[in-house]
Design an enzyme around this catalytic site. Sequence first.
Site, short mmCIF file in Angstrom:
data_model
loop_
_atom_site.label_atom_id
_atom_site.label_comp_id
_atom_site.label_asym_id
_atom_site.label_seq_id
_atom_site.Cartn_x
_atom_site.Cartn_y
_atom_site.Cartn_z
N THR A 235 0.82 -1.22 0.00
CA THR A 235 0.00 0.00 0.00
C THR A 235 0.85 1.26 0.00
O THR A 235 0.51 2.25 -0.64
CB THR A 235 -0.92 0.00 1.25
OG1 THR A 235 -1.84 -1.05 1.11
CG2 THR A 235 -1.66 1.31 1.42
N THR B 41 1.56 -4.65 4.14
CA THR B 41 1.39 -5.04 5.54
C THR B 41 0.75 -6.42 5.71
O THR B 41 0.91 -7.06 6.74
CB THR B 41 0.53 -4.01 6.31
OG1 THR B 41 -0.76 -3.95 5.70
CG2 THR B 41 1.17 -2.64 6.31
#
Length: 334
Positions: free
Chosen positions: A14, A87
């Site tokens: 991200t 993540t």
Amino acid sequence: MEKKKILLITTGGTIASKNSGDGLAPEMGSKQLLDYMEALPEHYDIDVEDLMSLDSSNIQAEEWQTIARAVAAGLDDHDGIVITHGTDTMAYTASMLCYMLRDLDKPVVITGSQVPIDNMLTDARDNLYTAFAAAGSGINGVSIAFNRKIIRGCRAVKVRTMGFEAFESVNAGLLGEVYGDGLRKYVQDRRPNGIFELKDSLSTDVFLLKLIPSTKPEIFDTLRRMNYRGIVIEAFGLGGMHFIRRNLLDALERLTSEGVSVVVVSQCLYDASDLRFYEVGTKLLSCGVISGRDMTTEAAVTKLMWALGQTDDPKRIRKIFETDLAGEIAADAL
Ligand code: ASP
């Protein structure tokens, strides 16, 4: 003071994503990331390597090897290494790197973000600054820097899909934290026992099974037929599983007697499993399973993949699980 030399390796996630019309997808490399990090060049001498550009759901065994090799190649010329990574599977990558990078005597700090770096409300800048501070601080070994905290790689678990406190250090204290007075180091450096070595062989023949009340024993025979060589079971509480009506123990004994390594961890996030406490646990031990002690599921799964890459001998696998390699098992759980 001479600037610390840091290698920034990017892998996607991200932090480097833009809206592709099909949802967020990684697009930015190190150059674009560093454009948002104007304070860094003042403090660090930075080299970069754009290794891959993947959502971390696509990071698998082959990518772990590529990342580990890039780290090994960059270690000599740098004081520390920062890796940007999605993540979602960051805790698995961090654990696996803990095992692959044996006797690491420099910091390798993984970070990412919940919001892309080009968004006004991003956490990426904070996380990257924290990661560089950790990489320059000599917190040796693999760690994750997130939300101003430094977590040992093999103790990190992702616990939030959206919140900024996305990672917790499970069953172990933080390695460090950013405070008003800067980066506080909470640990003495782990001194390596030997000379750094890259050990990147691993096996993907590992399965993770989370038990539910009534899990059918036949699942283990199916896994055997699929040639899985290692199974991690998330059992109940301290490590129990049912043996009335649906006898999981008999099925497990068949597996271990055929040389499959079975590691039992707890479905509970916190505290250790202890198979000696209840009858349901002691019966399990006599089936030849290995206790995962206080390891996280991520640490146990990656350790089994790594151990099966080092040896075919179930006795040696057991020995590896009785040894703390990188801080994944607490001394009092051994
Ligand atoms: N899906 C993203 C990834 O893991 C999530 C993130 O980076 O926060 O690559």
